[in-house]
Design a protein around this motif. Structure first.
Motif, PDB file in Angstrom:
ATOM      1  N   SER A 150      19.554   5.143  -0.273  1.00  0.00           N
ATOM      2  CA  SER A 150      19.461   5.796   1.044  1.00  0.00           C
ATOM      3  C   SER A 150      20.823   5.788   1.721  1.00  0.00           C
ATOM      4  CB  SER A 150      18.442   5.078   1.937  1.00  0.00           C
ATOM      5  OG  SER A 150      17.132   5.402   1.533  1.00  0.00           O
ATOM      6  N   PRO A 151      21.256   6.925   2.275  1.00  0.00           N
ATOM      7  CA  PRO A 151      22.579   6.977   2.897  1.00  0.00           C
ATOM      8  C   PRO A 151      22.635   6.148   4.185  1.00  0.00           C
ATOM      9  CG  PRO A 151      21.411   9.039   3.239  1.00  0.00           C
ATOM     10  CD  PRO A 151      20.559   8.213   2.316  1.00  0.00           C
ATOM     11  N   LEU A 152      23.842   5.743   4.530  1.00  0.00           N
ATOM     12  CA  LEU A 152      24.049   4.883   5.694  1.00  0.00           C
ATOM     13  C   LEU A 152      23.543   5.544   6.978  1.00  0.00           C
ATOM     14  CD1 LEU A 152      25.104   2.066   6.002  1.00  0.00           C
ATOM     15  CD2 LEU A 152      27.421   2.968   6.246  1.00  0.00           C
ATOM     16  N   ILE A 153      23.652   6.868   7.065  1.00  0.00           N
ATOM     17  CA  ILE A 153      23.195   7.541   8.290  1.00  0.00           C
ATOM     18  C   ILE A 153      21.702   7.266   8.501  1.00  0.00           C
ATOM     19  CG2 ILE A 153      22.759   9.771   7.135  1.00  0.00           C
ATOM     20  CD1 ILE A 153      23.662  11.161   9.693  1.00  0.00           C
ATOM     21  N   GLU A 154      20.933   7.235   7.403  1.00  0.00           N
ATOM     22  CA  GLU A 154      19.494   6.964   7.546  1.00  0.00           C
ATOM     23  C   GLU A 154      19.245   5.491   7.884  1.00  0.00           C
ATOM     24  OE1 GLU A 154      17.328   8.499   4.149  1.00  0.00           O
ATOM     25  OE2 GLU A 154      18.505  10.353   4.162  1.00  0.00           O
ATOM     26  N   HIS A 207       0.811  -1.197   0.000  1.00  0.00           N
ATOM     27  CA  HIS A 207       0.000   0.000   0.000  1.00  0.00           C
ATOM     28  C   HIS A 207       0.853   1.260   0.000  1.00  0.00           C
ATOM     29  CE1 HIS A 207      -0.202  -1.601   4.305  1.00  0.00           C
ATOM     30  NE2 HIS A 207       0.780  -0.738   4.287  1.00  0.00           N
ATOM     31  N   ARG A 208       0.242   2.349  -0.426  1.00  0.00           N
ATOM     32  CA  ARG A 208       0.916   3.644  -0.472  1.00  0.00           C
ATOM     33  C   ARG A 208       0.354   4.489   0.664  1.00  0.00           C
ATOM     34  NH1 ARG A 208       1.787   6.700  -6.113  1.00  0.00           N
ATOM     35  NH2 ARG A 208       3.000   4.793  -6.331  1.00  0.00           N
ATOM     36  N   VAL A 209       1.249   5.035   1.465  1.00  0.00           N
ATOM     37  CA  VAL A 209       0.804   5.780   2.649  1.00  0.00           C
ATOM     38  C   VAL A 209       1.584   7.086   2.758  1.00  0.00           C
ATOM     39  CG1 VAL A 209       0.160   3.676   3.906  1.00  0.00           C
ATOM     40  CG2 VAL A 209       2.473   4.578   4.125  1.00  0.00           C
ATOM     41  N   PRO A 210       1.113   8.023   3.575  1.00  0.00           N
ATOM     42  CA  PRO A 210       1.858   9.268   3.759  1.00  0.00           C
ATOM     43  C   PRO A 210       3.218   8.994   4.398  1.00  0.00           C
ATOM     44  CG  PRO A 210      -0.382   9.469   4.605  1.00  0.00           C
ATOM     45  CD  PRO A 210      -0.167   8.023   4.293  1.00  0.00           C
ATOM     46  N   LEU A 211       4.207   9.785   3.998  1.00  0.00           N
ATOM     47  CA  LEU A 211       5.537   9.703   4.585  1.00  0.00           C
ATOM     48  C   LEU A 211       5.427   9.905   6.099  1.00  0.00           C
ATOM     49  CD1 LEU A 211       8.535   9.446   3.838  1.00  0.00           C
ATOM     50  CD2 LEU A 211       8.601  11.936   3.619  1.00  0.00           C
ATOM     51  N   ALA A 212       6.264   9.170   6.870  1.00  0.00           N
ATOM     52  CA  ALA A 212       6.165   9.222   8.328  1.00  0.00           C
ATOM     53  C   ALA A 212       7.571   9.263   8.916  1.00  0.00           C
ATOM     54  CB  ALA A 212       5.416   7.976   8.823  1.00  0.00           C
ATOM     55  N   PRO A 213       7.718   9.600  10.202  1.00  0.00           N
ATOM     56  CA  PRO A 213       9.029   9.537  10.856  1.00  0.00           C
ATOM     57  C   PRO A 213       9.573   8.103  10.869  1.00  0.00           C
ATOM     58  CG  PRO A 213       7.466  10.776  12.200  1.00  0.00           C
ATOM     59  CD  PRO A 213       6.678  10.137  11.098  1.00  0.00           C
ATOM     60  N   ALA A 214      10.906   7.997  11.009  1.00  0.00           N
ATOM     61  CA  ALA A 214      11.570   6.687  10.971  1.00  0.00           C
ATOM     62  C   ALA A 214      10.970   5.716  11.980  1.00  0.00           C
ATOM     63  CB  ALA A 214      13.070   6.854  11.228  1.00  0.00           C
ATOM     64  N   LYS A 215      10.632   6.243  13.159  1.00  0.00           N
ATOM     65  CA  LYS A 215      10.078   5.387  14.214  1.00  0.00           C
ATOM     66  C   LYS A 215       8.803   4.681  13.738  1.00  0.00           C
ATOM     67  CE  LYS A 215       9.775   7.216  18.453  1.00  0.00           C
ATOM     68  NZ  LYS A 215      10.453   6.434  19.519  1.00  0.00           N
ATOM     69  N   GLU A 216       7.949   5.436  13.032  1.00  0.00           N
ATOM     70  CA  GLU A 216       6.689   4.841  12.547  1.00  0.00           C
ATOM     71  C   GLU A 216       6.913   3.906  11.363  1.00  0.00           C
ATOM     72  OE1 GLU A 216       3.803   7.996  11.943  1.00  0.00           O
ATOM     73  OE2 GLU A 216       4.475   8.922  13.816  1.00  0.00           O
ATOM     74  N   ILE A 217       7.876   4.272  10.497  1.00  0.00           N
ATOM     75  CA  ILE A 217       8.194   3.386   9.362  1.00  0.00           C
ATOM     76  C   ILE A 217       8.712   2.048   9.892  1.00  0.00           C
ATOM     77  CG2 ILE A 217       9.660   3.050   7.338  1.00  0.00           C
ATOM     78  CD1 ILE A 217       9.680   6.105   6.983  1.00  0.00           C
ATOM     79  N   ALA A 218       9.583   2.124  10.907  1.00  0.00           N
ATOM     80  CA  ALA A 218      10.133   0.896  11.499  1.00  0.00           C
ATOM     81  C   ALA A 218       9.014  -0.005  12.005  1.00  0.00           C
ATOM     82  CB  ALA A 218      11.106   1.242  12.627  1.00  0.00           C
ATOM     83  N   ALA A 219       8.029   0.602  12.647  1.00  0.00           N
ATOM     84  CA  ALA A 219       6.902  -0.188  13.168  1.00  0.00           C
ATOM     85  C   ALA A 219       6.131  -0.841  12.021  1.00  0.00           C
ATOM     86  CB  ALA A 219       5.980   0.695  14.002  1.00  0.00           C
TER      87      ALA A 219
END
Lengths: 332, 209
Positions: free
Chosen positions: A264-268, A225-237
């Motif tokens: 995606s860079p390593l820092i991300e 599915h396609r969803v709105p961009l979210a913070p890393a914490k939410e993407i991880a979940a």
């Protein structure tokens, strides 16, 4: 399209030449587009072959070497290699103990490897077994699809099974181990951007700046599915929860890979891994080993995937065993 | 009338031309529900088949089938390569050492090809694959031969059934191949494999007419 290439049609051949230049310890068969470890065939050792479309580097050619693959067959970008390539590799790596084909579950890959195994049986008598990797929890209903795709777990499986073959286990034992690893690992991926197949010259799909695709494969195909961009914490979940919901990982030591899709860079990737690890800790999944980086990519796609393997002492021991390949190297 | 090596060669050259003319359209069909390479891959494979047949000139339909099959297997890649390759390899094996194929002989070789495609792809009618065009084509061919039709009439019946089968894939939800990952989103698109298969039988009918 801005790419570091000479021509769209020459990209696979030119990359093979570059791999040969960078890693003189490998042997390259340019006609059949196969990368071999320098000392193959290894007498008495089960030969391990994988292969698939190009564009996923370092998979598979970057994992050829001691303790991992004996050969990798390169197809066109995102297109399965053909049975004649796989047959040539099968013959070349057989050290008398048989050959295991490691196949990611895509219709084309599966059929081409099947034909290669049939040709090998008919022409050479080399014993061939196959493992079809299907770890992608994004594909839910396998009754009415071609089944779950083979993605990140392929990397962990090639390492673990490669170590077992290096230790001299026989073909049945190596194939059984591959099936065990496949049954205990799950993956889930996401994309921030599409990717550009060189021959196509334009992005495979459009993805607005404020949206992301969850549940992608590794060919720029659409996700679950396609969803709105979210913070890393939410993407991880959103990545970890479907994995934990599919298999009970609690209590057993886990091998975890946080894999970059190429852009995606390593820092991300480390930001993401921190979030993934926090979720696993909270869920009672003890992480025993970790891999963070670009290991199975989708050209220049930005995004990542998470793979979790439920390990035990046997799998951890094989994971820690020496490996010497362009993309994974330790203990040597 | 029978199908000689020359007839079958003309068929494949004609199929090559039609695939080349429709390369863009087949690829667009594949873009909608697959990975956007069906026309490109089939055109590359049939071009190699034409070169192979010119260079080697097989002596029998059996040899021709095996040469075409191996060429497709080694040049197309993806899923189409093993499927079309298996079709012609099994066609060649079934044709045996016969100098030419009569109506039942051609039907038996084509059906062996279909059986190979089904075994390789594990596709069934209704899965939204090339089988949706190929299986009705062979049923129509066999029915025509059983009722006393000529080889040309039987091939025309097969072509009509293949076209109808191709059109029947439009509303279907894919259950095999990469399109199956799209689920319901695969409906309302024609299956590209069924479209190239309809060309295969259309050119056979034209060649035998």
């Amino acid at each position: 399209m801005k790419k570091l290439i000479n021509s769209p049609e020459g990209v696979v051949a030119d990359a093979l030449a570059g791999i040969a230049a960078a890693h003189p310890g490998l042997k390259i068969d340019y006609a059949n587009r196969v990368i071999y470890r320098g000392d193959s065939p290894v007498a008495g050792k089960v030969g391990l072959i994988s292969g698939g479309g190009s564009g996923h580097e370092p998979l598979h050619g970057g994992f050829v070497g001691l303790g991992m693959l004996d050969a990798a067959c390169a197809g066109e970008v995102f297109t399965s290699p053909t049975p004649d390539q796989m047959l040539a590799a099968t013959k070349a790596v057989d050290g008398g103990a048989g050959v295991l084909h490691i196949v990611k579950n895509y219709t084309g890959d599966v059929m081409n490897f099947e034909m290669a195994a049939e040709l090998a049986a008919a022409e050479t008598g080399v014993a061939v077994k196959s493992i079809v990797v299907n770890d992608d929890v994004a594909v839910q209903d396998s009754l009415y699809t071609a089944g779950r795709r083979g993605v990140g777990l392929t990397v962990l499986l090639e390492k673990i099974v490669g170590a077992a073959a290096e230790q001299g286990r026989d073909l049945d034992s190596v194939a059984d181990l591959a099936a065990k690893v496949n049954s205990l690992g799950r993956s889930m991926g996401m994309a921030l951007t599409s990717c550009i197949v060189p021959a196509a010259g334009k992005p495979t799909f459009d993805l607005p700046d404020d949206q992301m695709e969850i549940g992608i494969g590794i060919h720029g195909e659409p996700g679950r599915h396609r969803v709105p961009l979210a913070p890393a914490k939410e993407i991880a979940a959103q990545l970890v929860e479907p994995i934990l919901g599919d298999l009970d990982f609690t209590g057993a030591p886990a091998i975890v890979m946080l894999n970059g899709m190429g852009g995606s860079p390593l820092i991300e990737l480390y930001v993401m891994y921190g979030e993934v690890k926090a979720i696993l800790d909270k869920a009672g999944v003890p992480v025993a080993r970790t891999l963070v980086g670009n290991y199975i990519t989708s050209l220049e796609m930005a995004g990542c995937s998470v793979t979790v393997l439920k390990a035990d002492d046997e799998l951890l021991g094989l994971w820690d065993a020496p490996v010497s390949t362009p993309a994974l190297r330790w203990g040597v | 009338m029978t199908a000689t090596v020359q007839t079958l060669t003309n068929w494949l050259l004609s199929f090559r031309d039609v695939v080349e003319e429709n390369k863009q359209w087949l690829t667009e069909l594949d873009s909608a529900i697959g990975d956007a390479d069906h026309g490109i891959n089939m055109a590359r494979g049939m071009s190699a088949v034409a070169d192979k047949l010119t260079a080697t000139a097989p002596a029998t339909p059996g040899e021709l089938g095996k040469a075409v099959g191996m060429t497709l297997v080694t040049t197309v890649g993806g899923a189409s390569g093993p499927l079309y390759g298996t079709f012609f390899l099994r066609f060649g094996v079934a044709a045996g050492t016969a100098e030419e194929l009569d109506a039942p002989g051609l039907g038996a070789a084509l059906r062996a090809g279909l059986d190979g495609v089904v075994a390789r792809g594990k596709g069934e009618i209704g899965d939204k694959t090339m089988v949706d065009a190929m299986a009705p084509a062979l049923d129509a061919y066999d029915a025509a031969v059983a009722s006393g039709s000529s080889i040309a009439e039987a091939a025309s019946a097969a072509a009509a059934a293949a076209a109808a089968g191709r059109d029947s894939t439009v509303p279907l939800v894919a259950r095999k191949g990469r399109a199956s990952y799209l689920g319901e989103r695969s409906a309302d698109h024609m299956d590209p494999g069924s479209a190239s298969t309809a060309f295969l039988f259309a050119t056979l009918a034209e060649t035998l007419r």
